[in-house]
Design a protein around this motif. Structure first.
Motif, mmCIF file in Angstrom:
data_model
loop_
_atom_site.group_PDB
_atom_site.id
_atom_site.type_symbol
_atom_site.label_atom_id
_atom_site.label_comp_id
_atom_site.label_asym_id
_atom_site.label_seq_id
_atom_site.Cartn_x
_atom_site.Cartn_y
_atom_site.Cartn_z
ATOM 1 N N ASN A 169 1.001 -1.092 0.372
ATOM 2 C CA ASN A 169 -0.028 0.182 0.632
ATOM 3 C C ASN A 169 0.783 1.715 0.476
ATOM 4 O OD1 ASN A 169 -2.669 1.273 0.428
ATOM 5 N ND2 ASN A 169 -2.512 -0.706 0.291
ATOM 6 N N ILE A 173 -0.463 4.776 -1.326
ATOM 7 C CA ILE A 173 -0.350 6.286 -0.425
ATOM 8 C C ILE A 173 0.271 7.017 -1.264
ATOM 9 C CG2 ILE A 173 0.155 6.613 1.722
ATOM 10 C CD1 ILE A 173 -1.011 3.584 2.716
ATOM 11 N N SER A 176 -1.179 8.544 -4.370
ATOM 12 C CA SER A 176 -2.689 8.545 -4.561
ATOM 13 C C SER A 176 -2.458 10.366 -3.457
ATOM 14 C CB SER A 176 -3.215 8.205 -2.883
ATOM 15 O OG SER A 176 -2.725 8.064 -2.176
ATOM 16 N N TRP A 179 -0.905 12.845 -5.251
ATOM 17 C CA TRP A 179 -1.491 14.188 -6.727
ATOM 18 C C TRP A 179 -3.012 14.972 -5.432
ATOM 19 C CZ3 TRP A 179 -5.738 11.193 -9.345
ATOM 20 C CH2 TRP A 179 -6.702 11.933 -10.197
ATOM 21 N N ILE B 169 -5.920 1.781 5.702
ATOM 22 C CA ILE B 169 -5.363 1.331 4.063
ATOM 23 C C ILE B 169 -6.088 1.962 3.230
ATOM 24 C CG2 ILE B 169 -5.737 -1.348 3.054
ATOM 25 C CD1 ILE B 169 -3.738 -1.580 4.730
ATOM 26 N N ILE B 171 -7.220 4.871 2.856
ATOM 27 C CA ILE B 171 -7.356 6.297 2.885
ATOM 28 C C ILE B 171 -6.420 6.829 0.819
ATOM 29 C CG2 ILE B 171 -5.306 8.542 2.411
ATOM 30 C CD1 ILE B 171 -5.100 7.034 6.057
ATOM 31 N N PRO B 172 -6.425 5.563 0.302
ATOM 32 C CA PRO B 172 -5.786 5.630 -1.490
ATOM 33 C C PRO B 172 -7.642 6.075 -2.054
ATOM 34 C CG PRO B 172 -4.561 4.959 -0.438
ATOM 35 C CD PRO B 172 -5.526 4.630 0.266
ATOM 36 N N PHE B 176 -9.115 8.970 -4.178
ATOM 37 C CA PHE B 176 -10.042 8.753 -5.518
ATOM 38 C C PHE B 176 -10.953 9.495 -5.339
ATOM 39 C CE2 PHE B 176 -5.290 6.433 -5.935
ATOM 40 C CZ PHE B 176 -5.113 7.333 -6.825
ATOM 41 N N GLN B 193 -9.672 8.772 -12.351
ATOM 42 C CA GLN B 193 -9.744 8.399 -10.760
ATOM 43 C C GLN B 193 -10.581 7.067 -11.185
ATOM 44 O OE1 GLN B 193 -10.141 11.140 -11.533
ATOM 45 N NE2 GLN B 193 -10.835 12.978 -10.163
ATOM 46 N N ILE B 196 -8.504 4.442 -11.798
ATOM 47 C CA ILE B 196 -7.722 3.926 -11.312
ATOM 48 C C ILE B 196 -8.590 3.022 -9.905
ATOM 49 C CG2 ILE B 196 -6.186 5.078 -8.953
ATOM 50 C CD1 ILE B 196 -4.844 6.804 -10.956
ATOM 51 N N LEU B 200 -7.393 -1.113 -8.883
ATOM 52 C CA LEU B 200 -6.963 -1.800 -6.813
ATOM 53 C C LEU B 200 -8.175 -2.289 -6.628
ATOM 54 C CD1 LEU B 200 -6.447 2.263 -5.564
ATOM 55 C CD2 LEU B 200 -4.630 0.706 -6.317
ATOM 56 N N LEU B 207 -5.647 -10.766 -5.230
ATOM 57 C CA LEU B 207 -4.552 -10.848 -4.236
ATOM 58 C C LEU B 207 -5.024 -11.280 -2.961
ATOM 59 C CD1 LEU B 207 -1.256 -8.835 -4.871
ATOM 60 C CD2 LEU B 207 -1.383 -11.133 -5.663
#
Lengths: 300, 221
Positions: A169, A173, A176, A179, B169, B171-172, B176, B193, B196, B200, B207
């Motif tokens: 991650n 992170i 992101s 950006w 975890i 947060i991304p 987006f 966005q 992406i 993800l 996985l």
């Protein structure tokens, strides 16, 4: 070669390696930090814009870089532990986790003190600061997951999964939040070819990074030695190695056993393991310590 | 295949019969969103500006609340051990369980979302963006969250720890998703966005079943 590497999965071999490496790391850490910090804080020229306050770079940048590095080291150890079932890899993982967390905290703290004169604010929701803060949370997550389990073997595997999820991650992170918002000055020394820092400022910085890295290694090695001894207290190799010291360990175990026995007398529901300790409460303390050590042995 | 189907049917039946437990995260979701206009002030412009983010934060928190159900009951009553012993690979069962859990928790969220869009004064474009990001983002939450649930399922007080592990975890995803909604509010395209988030999602679908299966084995010890 492979067989030689694999032999370090044994705690006694890993302990021996720690012993050998400890003094080297200590030497590099002490000389590196003294030279780097004295040179950086005392003799490096002033920055033409930031004046003397730029000198915090000699603490800030090494801790920020190595916070990330320690996380990667932790995740690699987790991978080794999960794939090849090395007990010592998990010990290394949990030895380095708090060290890395403290490094992350130092970088945030010094960054905050740098930000106040430069940007006029203690904290700003900038990409790098945010990413570093999230890194701290990831560290704390791994540590708290590890401490939540009683069985340390299980704890190592669980925390290892979490460390690996985190390391996948981290780039996401980073990308992101970058950006999302950026105020932090760009990287100073990683620009390939021509770093945007004067060489007389760069050299002490590099020495500081080396010193910090060795310092992290040193502390981790000491923590790992403790971890190995604590987990293997009942194994014969520990007794052999610490012929005299083991008497101390026994005394400690005795104290523990006594404390446990009194606690058990008042406790209501207890596992069978504790029941045996209870039965022995009035017997001689030495036997008691052995029973306790055995119980701990089964758990680890 | 029959085994997977029966796992799916069992989980759906269980979720349907424990409707109250299904409703609680949903009510939490609505309540959290109700708090924001009260705390920040009811001016429509402010609400419109923070609306997308508020809905996303509330959705993550409420999904975290319901997430424990994913494996907790199976762990407690021993079904999990039977899954591990069965000839069907564990990671496939895990995929079915995660998807069922997602379905049972997200459909009510979708049904109630037009109401919340009204509450927070979202424009139609923002609403469409919200729906699309939720559609792509919530399965990601379920798959990644499954790892956390599988790790903490054996612990007595796993609930708070689960949130501590998972929130960093997510947060991304949050960044987006809210940036897509913000773009939509300014009538800008937000394909990148969405792409992406979808990337993800695919990565985690590939996985995380393996990681969940391994974590379940660790928890089962």
């Amino acid at each position: 070669m492979w067989k030689w590497i694999n032999s370090f999965a044994k705690p006694e071999k890993a302990y021996w390696l720690c012993d050998v490496l400890q003094n080297w790391f200590a030497g590099v850490a002490i000389t590196g930090l003294i030279i780097g910090i004295v040179w950086g804080l005392g003799y490096a020229p002033q920055d033409y814009q930031q004046g003397d306050s730029f000198r915090i770079i000699y603490i800030h940048v090494p801790s920020a870089i190595l916070a990330m590095g320690a996380y990667v080291a932790m995740a690699i150890a987790a991978l080794v532990g999960i794939v090849w079932q090395w007990r010592t890899a998990f010990m290394f993982m949990i030895a380095i986790a708090p060290v890395g967390a403290v490094m992350t905290f130092i970088s945030l703290f010094t960054g905050s003190f740098w930000g106040k004169p430069m940007w006029g604010t203690w904290w700003i929701w900038d990409a790098r600061l945010t990413a570093q803060l999230i890194l701290l949370f990831l560290y704390l997550g791994v540590i708290s997951l590890y401490t939540a389990f009683e069985d340390k073997q299980q704890a190592g595997k669980a925390a290892g999964v979490m460390a690996m999820v985190g390391v996948i991650n981290i780039p996401i992170i980073h990308f992101s939040v970058e950006w999302w918002n950026t105020l932090h000055q760009g990287a100073t020394i990683t620009k390939i070819g021509k770093p945007s820092i004067a060489p007389e400022m760069l050299w002490p910085l590099l020495i500081c990074i080396l010193g910090f890295a060795a310092f992290i290694g040193w502390v981790t090695i000491i923590r790992m030695k403790n971890e190995i001894i604590m987990r293997d207290l009942h194994r014969p190799w520990v007794a052999q190695r610490f012929g005299v010291a083991n008497a101390n360990a026994n005394a400690n175990a005795n104290a523990n056993a006594n404390a446990n026995a009194t606690a058990n007398a008042t406790a209501t529901a207890n596992a069978t393991a504790n029941a045996t300790a209870n039965a022995n409460a009035n017997a001689n303390a030495n036997a008691n310590a052995n029973a306790n050590a055995n119980v701990e042995g089964k758990q680890s | 295949m029959v085994a997977l189907q029966s796992v799916f049917l069992k989980d759906v039946a269980l979720a349907y019969r424990q409707r109250a437990e299904l409703m609680q995260p949903l009510m939490f979701f609505v309540l959290v969103i109700t708090l924001f206009p009260l705390a920040i002030g009811p001016s429509p412009e402010t609400l419109q500006r923070i609306g997308g983010g508020v809905i996303w934060v509330a959705a993550i928190l409420s999904l975290l609340l319901g997430m424990e159900r994913m494996f907790r009951d199976d762990f407690a009553d021993g079904s999990l051990e039977q899954y591990m012993l069965s000839p069907t690979p564990l990671y496939m069962i895990v995929v079915v369980k995660v998807l069922t859990h997602w379905l049972m928790h997200i459909v009510p969220l979708f049904l109630i979302s037009p109401l919340l869009a009204l509450f927070l004064n979202l424009t139609f474009d923002m609403y469409v963006a919200l729906m699309l990001t939720l559609l792509l983002g919530t399965p990601l939450i379920s798959f990644i969250g499954g790892i956390g649930v599988a790790l903490t399922v054996g612990l007595h007080r796993g609930g708070v720890l689960l949130a501590l592990l998972l929130i960093p975890i997510f947060i991304p995803l949050l960044i987006f998703a809210t940036s897509a909604i913000e773009s939509a509010s300014m009538l800008l395209p937000y394909h990148s966005q969405l792409a992406i988030i979808a990337g993800l999602l695919l990565f985690s679908v590939a996985l995380s079943p393996m990681a969940i299966a391994y974590s379940l084995k660790v928890s089962q010890n």
